[in-house]
Design a protein around this motif. Sequence first.
Motif, PDB file in Angstrom:
ATOM      1  N   ASP A  12       0.847  -1.190   0.000  1.00 33.31           N
ATOM      2  CA  ASP A  12       0.000   0.000   0.000  1.00 33.31           C
ATOM      3  C   ASP A  12       0.884   1.243   0.000  1.00 33.31           C
ATOM      4  O   ASP A  12       1.550   1.522   1.002  1.00 33.31           O
ATOM      5  CB  ASP A  12      -0.893  -0.013   1.243  1.00 33.31           C
ATOM      6  N   PRO A  13       0.923   2.001  -1.107  1.00 32.98           N
ATOM      7  CA  PRO A  13       1.809   3.179  -1.160  1.00 32.98           C
ATOM      8  C   PRO A  13       1.470   4.231  -0.114  1.00 32.98           C
ATOM      9  O   PRO A  13       2.375   4.891   0.413  1.00 32.98           O
ATOM     10  CB  PRO A  13       1.600   3.706  -2.587  1.00 32.98           C
ATOM     11  N   ASP A  14       0.184   4.377   0.215  1.00 32.33           N
ATOM     12  CA  ASP A  14      -0.196   5.364   1.232  1.00 32.33           C
ATOM     13  C   ASP A  14       0.341   4.971   2.599  1.00 32.33           C
ATOM     14  O   ASP A  14       0.832   5.805   3.362  1.00 32.33           O
ATOM     15  CB  ASP A  14      -1.725   5.502   1.292  1.00 32.33           C
ATOM     16  N   THR A  54       4.218  10.358  -5.777  1.00 33.00           N
ATOM     17  CA  THR A  54       3.662   9.403  -6.729  1.00 33.00           C
ATOM     18  C   THR A  54       3.693   7.998  -6.149  1.00 33.00           C
ATOM     19  O   THR A  54       4.430   7.713  -5.196  1.00 33.00           O
ATOM     20  CB  THR A  54       4.452   9.416  -8.049  1.00 33.00           C
ATOM     21  N   THR A  55       2.893   7.106  -6.749  1.00 34.51           N
ATOM     22  CA  THR A  55       2.856   5.716  -6.290  1.00 34.51           C
ATOM     23  C   THR A  55       4.219   5.056  -6.416  1.00 34.51           C
ATOM     24  O   THR A  55       4.682   4.357  -5.507  1.00 34.51           O
ATOM     25  CB  THR A  55       1.818   4.914  -7.102  1.00 34.51           C
TER      26      THR A  55
END
Length: 631
Positions: A410-412, A431-432
């Motif tokens: 999960d990038p967040d 960015t992701t």
Amino acid sequence: MDDEMLKDFVVEALELASNVEEHLLTLERHPDDLEILNAVFRAFHTIKGGAGFVNLPAMVSACHLTENLFDALRTGKAPVTPLAIEAALQASGFVADQLNELSNGAAPDSLASMPPELEGILTQAIEGKTDAAPAAAAPAPAAAPAPAAAAPAAAGNAPANGASVMKDGQLDWESMYNAVTGNETGAAAAASAPAAATAAATPAAAAPAAAAPAAEAGDKPAAGGGGQHNRRATDAAKEESIRIDAGKLDALLEVAGESVQAANQASVLLEKLQQFKFEGTAAALMSTLAETLGRASRYSSELQRATLSTRMQPVGRLFQKFPRLVRELAKDLGKDVDLVITGAETEVDRVVVDSLYDPLVHMLRNSLDHGIEVDRVAAGKPTKSTISLHAWQAGSSVMIEVFDDGKGMDPDMLRNKALAKGLINEHQALTTDEALQLVFLPGFSTKEVASSVSGRGVGMDVVKTAVEKHRGTIRIDSTIGKGTKFSIRLPIELSIIPTMLVRCAGAPLALPMAVVERVVELPENFDEVGGAPVLRDQGRPLPVHSLAGVLGYEPGNERVGIVMAVPHPYILGVQSVEGTADLVIKPLTAIHTNGITGTARSAEGELVLVVGLSFLLDNCRDTERAAVAQV
């Protein structure tokens, strides 16, 4: 004892032991495969013979019991059970550990004896049990075996019975052992005290043990004659190969590289001489010189290529170590995982193969621990998960991918973790892709509590450092709910790389051709996006970096741009392009310069700085970050 003889035995036995482990993991999936059963039997039989000759009683004991087990398995006297596989894996691990100790310089008499637990599980497997009973107390010490102890004393003498201990110019450990002990039956006597105690205490094991010498006499499988065929194939392979110290190959490669460089410089000098007018004898001599230099250049290049090929090894040599690692770790974590390996025949420089073990182990462990879900049914996935290890050649690079079909990253969550730890500020990793690469930051972790198996991201900066040490790159791609892919890109050959020669602020530089797409002309003025120059190339706006600027040189009149073939394309401005060349690279060791990984000599003899592949793939950010930090 002859040190060279011991060294030869260790090298050959290590190869056999690594193959045994691979066979055992295959046998676990195909328990009725008689060919594998025979192959494992022969491997332990051969190692036992050599171990007895060089006086390694503990190894003889372990091999002898395992040999008895596989004789029972292949003749149907005992079933192929999970316990039998586990017992054989433990025996293989014990043998490999002792061989590695010897390889690292340990004295033979300093090696540990066979553990009672190993003796116990092998005995239970021979008896056909399916579950391991509690380990029995260690047996009382017994007298040391006479035949094994006597072996070294007889090593320098001709066999009394006249039997040959050579086969096709190679030492035959099995024949040598038989010659020293007198006959095949002596193999049982060469077993250490624990093995002898086991034979006396467990009558059920007597039948397999008695069957071993008979099978050893001709090394013929109980069913079929495949043993002789495999033996002949092995002997033929030995005839076509020799062992050479790696240091000698490195020295040869350096000499070959220098010869190519000298030939190139001579060619440049010849071109300059040919600009003058020669007549008569001088003209004839110039013609002969040109022909001679041409031959010298071709031969030196062929020598270099041949030398490089001797350093190449298939990555399968490395990959074959991972099935057991994944099997045991998945068992500890209570997960059902299948490791799929493809491209094991892909060849790369031996130094790269040796350096990749720790990074790949770390990625596999993280995939197992954090990538693969505990409850896959709840995630709507099959119970058995898959981790893929794939290698292939792409131009002058080798690509290695580790992919798991787990929960993804999960990038967040990664971004928030990095913010909480103070590793980035709120304006970074927007960015992701940038968020996924955060796991490579030193000190990054997604786990609140450390475990015996590190969580995804723990120590990944070490993995990146190990890869970049050999001018490689590593990236992460991940999709939530689908899985995560680690991609490693490395040069096939470490010492020689194809480059584009450029000049910036008067300084000669070399860019790896692996990331060069094409050359374009730069305008006087650029459009700007966010205050940064951009140039529209084939309909896409690309940022423009000054190579001189990012390396800390005084920017000059840069009217040539190089479009970089990287995940996020950009244009690198240089003063001029001066052609291409395959350069012999010498790494920088005494100093560290951002963006520069090594030096080389051009055909004219000029010192050239080589720009790092990872630096270019990262859009020249390393230096930019360093510059910002200094400000």
